[in-house]
Design a protein around this motif. Structure first.
Motif, short mmCIF file in Angstrom:
data_model
loop_
_atom_site.label_atom_id
_atom_site.label_comp_id
_atom_site.label_asym_id
_atom_site.label_seq_id
_atom_site.Cartn_x
_atom_site.Cartn_y
_atom_site.Cartn_z
N THR A 267 -1.45 11.84 3.78
CA THR A 267 -0.89 11.87 2.43
C THR A 267 -2.01 12.08 1.43
O THR A 267 -3.16 11.72 1.69
N ASP A 268 -1.66 12.68 0.28
CA ASP A 268 -2.65 12.82 -0.78
C ASP A 268 -2.61 11.65 -1.75
O ASP A 268 -3.35 11.61 -2.72
N GLY A 269 -1.74 10.66 -1.48
CA GLY A 269 -1.64 9.49 -2.34
C GLY A 269 -0.86 9.73 -3.61
O GLY A 269 -0.74 8.84 -4.45
N LEU A 270 -0.30 10.94 -3.77
CA LEU A 270 0.42 11.31 -4.99
C LEU A 270 1.89 11.61 -4.72
O LEU A 270 2.55 12.28 -5.50
N ASP B 271 -0.40 5.48 0.96
CA ASP B 271 -0.82 6.07 -0.31
C ASP B 271 -1.65 5.11 -1.14
O ASP B 271 -2.05 5.41 -2.26
N GLY B 272 -1.93 3.91 -0.61
CA GLY B 272 -2.72 2.93 -1.34
C GLY B 272 -1.95 2.21 -2.42
O GLY B 272 -2.53 1.42 -3.18
N ARG B 273 -0.63 2.44 -2.50
CA ARG B 273 0.19 1.81 -3.53
C ARG B 273 1.36 1.03 -2.92
O ARG B 273 2.42 0.90 -3.53
#
Length: 197
Positions: free
Chosen positions: A175-178, A114-116
């Motif tokens: 994933t939508d990252g959210l 998710d980039g987080r």
């Protein structure tokens, strides 16, 4: 690749990586991603790679190498990480937590982030997870909350893994990252469980 790179690595299949810093116009020469490529005798195959867009990259693949006897000779899922946009990589390490004790194969890993800091890896496995699920093919999943430094114990994603005799394989994950994640996979039906109409 089974290329020996002019005899710089062995003739078994290895994972190669090439890097471009100009949007794909030019590329570095390929080099082995699995750092034991010169000495291992087991195959490495079916890689997947992802990035969080902030310099962190993770590569996963299936390997039949025993890592010097530290894990079995069945296929296991290996992982390598880069924190500098792929310039250097950590030594491969087993991702599936039971790699040292299982005797059935794990293969075809796919990953997403998710980039987080959160990463999920899914793969096909014929292992029973210590007799918790059957030895038919199931989809396993492991999660990292720290950019791949540590990973949760593998568990079955398909909820009927303990009782089904269906072959579940070839997963993919997005994933939508959210906070929303989706996994799809191929399932060969257990014809004995289907109700005639």
């Amino acid at each position: 690749s089974s290329d020996s790179l002019s005899f710089r690595v062995g003739g078994d299949t290895d994972i190669l990586v090439a890097l471009s810093t100009d949007n794909g116009a030019t590329w570095t020469d390929p080099v082995p991603l699995n750092s034991n490529a010169q000495t291992d005798a087991g195959f490495d195959a079916t890689p997947d790679i992802g990035t969080d867009g902030s310099g962190n990259w993770i590569a996963v693949w299936s390997s039949g190498d025993s890592r010097g006897g530290s894990i079995g000779t069945d296929r296991d899922i290996l992982i390598a990480r880069s924190a500098n946009d792929g310039s250097t990589w950590t030594a491969p390490a087993p991702l599936n937590s039971n790699a040292a004790s299982d005797s059935n194969s794990d293969w075809s890993p796919r990953l997403a982030t998710d980039g987080r800091g959160h990463w999920l890896v899914v793969w096909t496995s014929a292992d029973s997870l210590g007799q918790v699920i059957g030895v038919d093919r199931d989809v396993l999943i492991s999660r990292s909350r720290d950019n791949g430094l540590t990973w949760s114990q593998a568990r079955a994603l398909n909820q009927n893994a303990a009782v089904d005799s269906r072959e579940d394989s070839s997963p993919d994950i997005v994933t939508d990252g959210l906070g929303n994640w989706m996994v799809i996979w191929h399932a060969l039906p257990d014809w004995n469980s289907l109700t005639p109409t």
